[in-house]
Design an enzyme around this catalytic site. Structure first.
Site, PDB file in Angstrom:
ATOM      1  N   CYS A  47      -4.449   0.062  -1.066  1.00 32.87           N
ATOM      2  CA  CYS A  47      -3.940   1.429  -1.105  1.00 32.87           C
ATOM      3  C   CYS A  47      -5.117   2.372  -0.874  1.00 32.87           C
ATOM      4  O   CYS A  47      -6.156   2.249  -1.536  1.00 32.87           O
ATOM      5  CB  CYS A  47      -3.292   1.703  -2.457  1.00 32.87           C
ATOM      6  SG  CYS A  47      -2.755   3.419  -2.666  1.00 32.87           S
ATOM      7  N   CYS A  50      -5.626   4.491  -4.530  1.00 32.62           N
ATOM      8  CA  CYS A  50      -6.111   3.924  -5.789  1.00 32.62           C
ATOM      9  C   CYS A  50      -6.785   2.571  -5.627  1.00 32.62           C
ATOM     10  O   CYS A  50      -7.197   1.976  -6.610  1.00 32.62           O
ATOM     11  CB  CYS A  50      -4.961   3.828  -6.785  1.00 32.62           C
ATOM     12  SG  CYS A  50      -3.719   2.582  -6.360  1.00 32.62           S
ATOM     13  N   CYS A  95       3.175   2.368  -3.588  1.00 32.84           N
ATOM     14  CA  CYS A  95       2.180   1.634  -4.359  1.00 32.84           C
ATOM     15  C   CYS A  95       2.658   1.592  -5.808  1.00 32.84           C
ATOM     16  O   CYS A  95       3.020   2.631  -6.376  1.00 32.84           O
ATOM     17  CB  CYS A  95       0.821   2.336  -4.261  1.00 32.84           C
ATOM     18  SG  CYS A  95      -0.449   1.620  -5.334  1.00 32.84           S
ATOM     19  N   CYS A  98      -0.133   3.815  -8.137  1.00 31.65           N
ATOM     20  CA  CYS A  98      -0.279   5.281  -8.051  1.00 31.65           C
ATOM     21  C   CYS A  98       0.947   5.977  -7.476  1.00 31.65           C
ATOM     22  O   CYS A  98       0.978   7.196  -7.395  1.00 31.65           O
ATOM     23  CB  CYS A  98      -1.522   5.650  -7.242  1.00 31.65           C
ATOM     24  SG  CYS A  98      -1.394   5.291  -5.473  1.00 31.65           S
ATOM     25  N   CYS A 118       6.951  -1.957   7.133  1.00 33.01           N
ATOM     26  CA  CYS A 118       6.429  -1.066   8.165  1.00 33.01           C
ATOM     27  C   CYS A 118       5.617   0.009   7.440  1.00 33.01           C
ATOM     28  O   CYS A 118       6.172   0.893   6.790  1.00 33.01           O
ATOM     29  CB  CYS A 118       7.606  -0.475   8.934  1.00 33.01           C
ATOM     30  SG  CYS A 118       7.151   0.544  10.319  1.00 33.01           S
TER      31      CYS A 118
END
Length: 131
Positions: A47, A50, A95, A98, A118
């Protein structure tokens, strides 16, 4: 608020305008615009906010959709939510740590899962494996 919690909530201040648009405002980067579309080295996709590990390189494939695509995710790394925007129903991928918007999942991927995550390239950071 503890220092750790404060740090987790302030990560988005380091993002570009494009990353903020995608990850916080549920935007989409232009198709074909991410250099990660062409990334083929062994490594892990994290990510961009984070740094949570989301996908391993061997989960990625070329779907031809214009965005980095994966057929599965690291267990527990993402959460999903129904998205009714743009006059359609899709499953949005966030995510798990976060809550940043990453992209969408579709049921047209390769086996063994039949899924296509995607994902907007700007929501990811790639770290290659040291071989």
């Amino acid at each position: 608020m503890t220092d750790q919690i404060a740090k987790e909530h302030l990560w988005f201040s380091d993002l570009s305008c494009e990353q903020l648009n995608v990850m916080r405002d549920h935007g989409t980067e232009p198709p074909g615009s991410s250099p990660l579309n062409y990334e083929k080295r062994p490594g892990t996709y994290y990510c961009a906010g984070c740094q949570t590990p989301l996908f391993h390189g061997d989960m990625k494939y070329d779907s031809g959709c214009g965005w980095p695509a994966f057929f599965t995710v690291i267990e527990g790394a993402v959460e999903m939510e129904i998205d009714h925007s743009h006059h359609m129903t899709r499953t949005e991928v966030h995510c798990a740590r976060c809550k940043a918007h990453l992209g969408h999942i579709f049921p047209d991927g390769p086996m063994p899962t039949g899924e296509r995550y995607c994902i907007n390239g700007v929501s990811l950071k790639f770290k290659k494996e040291n071989v």
